[in-house]
Design a protein around this motif. Structure first.
Motif, PDB file in Angstrom:
ATOM      1  N   THR A  93       0.856  -1.181   0.000  1.00  0.00           N
ATOM      2  CA  THR A  93       0.000   0.000   0.000  1.00  0.00           C
ATOM      3  C   THR A  93       0.888   1.226   0.000  1.00  0.00           C
ATOM      4  O   THR A  93       1.867   1.296   0.742  1.00  0.00           O
ATOM      5  CB  THR A  93      -0.914   0.030   1.248  1.00  0.00           C
ATOM      6  N   VAL A  94       0.568   2.202  -0.849  1.00  0.00           N
ATOM      7  CA  VAL A  94       1.316   3.451  -0.884  1.00  0.00           C
ATOM      8  C   VAL A  94       0.808   4.279   0.293  1.00  0.00           C
ATOM      9  O   VAL A  94      -0.309   4.791   0.279  1.00  0.00           O
ATOM     10  CB  VAL A  94       1.120   4.185  -2.217  1.00  0.00           C
ATOM     11  N   GLU A  95       1.631   4.367   1.316  1.00  0.00           N
ATOM     12  CA  GLU A  95       1.251   5.064   2.545  1.00  0.00           C
ATOM     13  C   GLU A  95       1.332   6.575   2.380  1.00  0.00           C
ATOM     14  O   GLU A  95       0.454   7.306   2.822  1.00  0.00           O
ATOM     15  CB  GLU A  95       2.146   4.601   3.697  1.00  0.00           C
ATOM     16  N   ASP A 100      10.550  13.655  -2.145  1.00  0.00           N
ATOM     17  CA  ASP A 100      11.636  12.804  -2.648  1.00  0.00           C
ATOM     18  C   ASP A 100      11.575  11.372  -2.116  1.00  0.00           C
ATOM     19  O   ASP A 100      12.545  10.635  -2.217  1.00  0.00           O
ATOM     20  CB  ASP A 100      12.992  13.424  -2.308  1.00  0.00           C
ATOM     21  N   GLU A 101      10.414  10.980  -1.579  1.00  0.00           N
ATOM     22  CA  GLU A 101      10.322   9.662  -0.958  1.00  0.00           C
ATOM     23  C   GLU A 101       8.900   9.111  -1.039  1.00  0.00           C
ATOM     24  O   GLU A 101       7.927   9.848  -0.920  1.00  0.00           O
ATOM     25  CB  GLU A 101      10.746   9.799   0.513  1.00  0.00           C
ATOM     26  N   VAL A 102       8.811   7.811  -1.234  1.00  0.00           N
ATOM     27  CA  VAL A 102       7.530   7.113  -1.210  1.00  0.00           C
ATOM     28  C   VAL A 102       7.607   6.095  -0.081  1.00  0.00           C
ATOM     29  O   VAL A 102       8.560   5.319  -0.005  1.00  0.00           O
ATOM     30  CB  VAL A 102       7.254   6.386  -2.551  1.00  0.00           C
ATOM     31  N   VAL A 103       6.621   6.113   0.807  1.00  0.00           N
ATOM     32  CA  VAL A 103       6.575   5.154   1.906  1.00  0.00           C
ATOM     33  C   VAL A 103       5.565   4.065   1.534  1.00  0.00           C
ATOM     34  O   VAL A 103       4.411   4.356   1.212  1.00  0.00           O
ATOM     35  CB  VAL A 103       6.199   5.827   3.244  1.00  0.00           C
ATOM     36  N   ILE A 104       6.044   2.814   1.557  1.00  0.00           N
ATOM     37  CA  ILE A 104       5.243   1.653   1.205  1.00  0.00           C
ATOM     38  C   ILE A 104       5.029   0.821   2.461  1.00  0.00           C
ATOM     39  O   ILE A 104       5.984   0.531   3.185  1.00  0.00           O
ATOM     40  CB  ILE A 104       5.975   0.778   0.162  1.00  0.00           C
ATOM     41  N   THR A 105       3.776   0.454   2.724  1.00  0.00           N
ATOM     42  CA  THR A 105       3.508  -0.514   3.791  1.00  0.00           C
ATOM     43  C   THR A 105       3.157  -1.832   3.116  1.00  0.00           C
ATOM     44  O   THR A 105       2.706  -1.865   1.972  1.00  0.00           O
ATOM     45  CB  THR A 105       2.366  -0.063   4.722  1.00  0.00           C
ATOM     46  N   MET A 106       3.380  -2.920   3.814  1.00  0.00           N
ATOM     47  CA  MET A 106       3.116  -4.222   3.224  1.00  0.00           C
ATOM     48  C   MET A 106       2.423  -5.122   4.213  1.00  0.00           C
ATOM     49  O   MET A 106       2.541  -4.943   5.429  1.00  0.00           O
ATOM     50  CB  MET A 106       4.407  -4.868   2.734  1.00  0.00           C
ATOM     51  N   ARG A 130      -0.912 -19.559  12.320  1.00  0.00           N
ATOM     52  CA  ARG A 130      -1.292 -18.550  11.327  1.00  0.00           C
ATOM     53  C   ARG A 130      -0.446 -17.316  11.564  1.00  0.00           C
ATOM     54  O   ARG A 130      -0.465 -16.742  12.649  1.00  0.00           O
ATOM     55  CB  ARG A 130      -2.768 -18.199  11.435  1.00  0.00           C
ATOM     56  N   CYS A 131       0.280 -16.911  10.536  1.00  0.00           N
ATOM     57  CA  CYS A 131       1.204 -15.791  10.676  1.00  0.00           C
ATOM     58  C   CYS A 131       0.719 -14.581   9.900  1.00  0.00           C
ATOM     59  O   CYS A 131       0.058 -14.703   8.871  1.00  0.00           O
ATOM     60  CB  CYS A 131       2.590 -16.195  10.175  1.00  0.00           C
ATOM     61  N   ARG A 132       1.091 -13.432  10.414  1.00  0.00           N
ATOM     62  CA  ARG A 132       0.755 -12.160   9.778  1.00  0.00           C
ATOM     63  C   ARG A 132       1.979 -11.263   9.892  1.00  0.00           C
ATOM     64  O   ARG A 132       2.530 -11.077  10.972  1.00  0.00           O
ATOM     65  CB  ARG A 132      -0.438 -11.523  10.474  1.00  0.00           C
ATOM     66  N   ASP A 133       2.404 -10.729   8.770  1.00  0.00           N
ATOM     67  CA  ASP A 133       3.533  -9.803   8.722  1.00  0.00           C
ATOM     68  C   ASP A 133       3.030  -8.431   8.321  1.00  0.00           C
ATOM     69  O   ASP A 133       2.184  -8.312   7.433  1.00  0.00           O
ATOM     70  CB  ASP A 133       4.565 -10.248   7.672  1.00  0.00           C
ATOM     71  N   GLU A 134       3.566  -7.423   8.963  1.00  0.00           N
ATOM     72  CA  GLU A 134       3.287  -6.044   8.578  1.00  0.00           C
ATOM     73  C   GLU A 134       4.620  -5.327   8.540  1.00  0.00           C
ATOM     74  O   GLU A 134       5.497  -5.586   9.374  1.00  0.00           O
ATOM     75  CB  GLU A 134       2.354  -5.369   9.583  1.00  0.00           C
ATOM     76  N   GLY A 135       4.778  -4.444   7.580  1.00  0.00           N
ATOM     77  CA  GLY A 135       6.046  -3.746   7.488  1.00  0.00           C
ATOM     78  C   GLY A 135       5.919  -2.435   6.747  1.00  0.00           C
ATOM     79  O   GLY A 135       4.868  -2.095   6.215  1.00  0.00           O
ATOM     80  N   GLU A 136       7.037  -1.732   6.730  1.00  0.00           N
ATOM     81  CA  GLU A 136       7.093  -0.446   6.063  1.00  0.00           C
ATOM     82  C   GLU A 136       8.501  -0.261   5.524  1.00  0.00           C
ATOM     83  O   GLU A 136       9.476  -0.680   6.153  1.00  0.00           O
ATOM     84  CB  GLU A 136       6.754   0.661   7.067  1.00  0.00           C
ATOM     85  N   VAL A 137       8.611   0.365   4.362  1.00  0.00           N
ATOM     86  CA  VAL A 137       9.900   0.663   3.761  1.00  0.00           C
ATOM     87  C   VAL A 137       9.756   1.944   2.941  1.00  0.00           C
ATOM     88  O   VAL A 137       8.666   2.234   2.431  1.00  0.00           O
ATOM     89  CB  VAL A 137      10.407  -0.510   2.886  1.00  0.00           C
ATOM     90  N   SER A 138      10.848   2.693   2.848  1.00  0.00           N
ATOM     91  CA  SER A 138      10.846   3.926   2.052  1.00  0.00           C
ATOM     92  C   SER A 138      11.599   3.705   0.756  1.00  0.00           C
ATOM     93  O   SER A 138      12.612   3.004   0.728  1.00  0.00           O
ATOM     94  CB  SER A 138      11.519   5.061   2.829  1.00  0.00           C
ATOM     95  N   LEU A 139      11.092   4.316  -0.309  1.00  0.00           N
ATOM     96  CA  LEU A 139      11.743   4.273  -1.614  1.00  0.00           C
ATOM     97  C   LEU A 139      12.176   5.671  -2.013  1.00  0.00           C
ATOM     98  O   LEU A 139      11.432   6.631  -1.822  1.00  0.00           O
ATOM     99  CB  LEU A 139      10.782   3.770  -2.694  1.00  0.00           C
ATOM    100  N   ARG A 140      13.373   5.762  -2.556  1.00  0.00           N
ATOM    101  CA  ARG A 140      13.873   6.989  -3.167  1.00  0.00           C
ATOM    102  C   ARG A 140      14.463   6.608  -4.511  1.00  0.00           C
ATOM    103  O   ARG A 140      14.803   5.439  -4.718  1.00  0.00           O
ATOM    104  CB  ARG A 140      14.929   7.635  -2.285  1.00  0.00           C
ATOM    105  N   PRO A 141      14.624   7.564  -5.396  1.00  0.00           N
ATOM    106  CA  PRO A 141      15.195   7.212  -6.704  1.00  0.00           C
ATOM    107  C   PRO A 141      16.549   6.505  -6.602  1.00  0.00           C
ATOM    108  O   PRO A 141      16.848   5.628  -7.395  1.00  0.00           O
ATOM    109  CB  PRO A 141      15.331   8.557  -7.413  1.00  0.00           C
ATOM    110  N   ASP A 142      17.344   6.869  -5.603  1.00  0.00           N
ATOM    111  CA  ASP A 142      18.663   6.260  -5.444  1.00  0.00           C
ATOM    112  C   ASP A 142      18.680   5.123  -4.424  1.00  0.00           C
ATOM    113  O   ASP A 142      19.740   4.573  -4.123  1.00  0.00           O
ATOM    114  CB  ASP A 142      19.678   7.327  -5.029  1.00  0.00           C
ATOM    115  N   ALA A 143      17.518   4.770  -3.892  1.00  0.00           N
ATOM    116  CA  ALA A 143      17.449   3.730  -2.856  1.00  0.00           C
ATOM    117  C   ALA A 143      16.276   2.789  -3.103  1.00  0.00           C
ATOM    118  O   ALA A 143      15.183   2.991  -2.588  1.00  0.00           O
ATOM    119  CB  ALA A 143      17.328   4.383  -1.479  1.00  0.00           C
TER     120      ALA A 143
END
Length: 169
Positions: A93-95, A100-106, A130-143
């Motif tokens: 999900t685009v949080e 200069d940054e996009v934060v993605i949750t998963m 039963r497992c459930r994962d939640e996370g977050e990561v940032s994207l940048r053009p150089d990362a």
């Protein structure tokens, strides 16, 4: 062979020969297609107008194109990208979109989500197998980032839209 038996056999052969012939129904002529109207006003203009009036597709409406994690897609805040379960992640999900940054949750279901990138956070909980994962990561053009079997790269970011490339890893 007596004559009456020969006669009966000859009659049967004649009848059988007549039965094996073509017994298709007589053909009826097919109606000709309606004539094509002479050149005049076309209906292309209304069709274009109605297409322009429809909302632009977002990741939610065209996410099937990304189910195989091999796509480039334009996204906005709140858009979801659904993936095939074989990647270990149900959806991204685009949080948020910053300048200069996009934060993605998963959201995942493996109990061992592996995430690489900037500003990573992951939590996994398992109850009764039963497992459930939640996370977050940032994207940048150089990362770029990697989430289990999917690589994400920020291609462009302008205003309230970003283009992200997904590739299987």
């Amino acid at each position: 062979m007596p004559l009456p038996v020969r006669f009966v056999i000859a009659v049967l052969i004649s009848v059988l020969a007549a039965c094996t012939g073509s017994q298709s129904a007589p053909r009826t002529p097919v109606a000709a297609p309606p004539p094509i109207p002479a050149a005049g006003p076309t209906t292309a203009a209304p069709a274009v107008a109605s297409a322009a009036a429809s909302p632009e597709p977002t990741a939610e409406t065209n996410g099937k194109e990304c189910a195989d994690a091999d796509c480039e897609i334009e996204v906005r805040t709140g858009d979801r990208i659904r993936l095939d379960e074989g990647f270990g992640v149900r959806q991204f999900t685009v949080e948020s979109l910053d300048r200069d940054e996009v934060v993605i949750t998963m959201l995942g279901f493996s109990g061992g989500l592996s995430v690489e990138g900037m500003s990573v956070s992951v939590t996994s909980t398992c109850v009764n197998g039963r497992c459930r994962d939640e996370g977050e990561v940032s994207l940048r053009p150089d990362a770029p980032a990697r989430i289990d079997g999917v690589r994400l790269k920020l291609i462009s970011l302008a205003g309230d839209r970003a283009v992200i490339r997904l590739t299987p890893s």
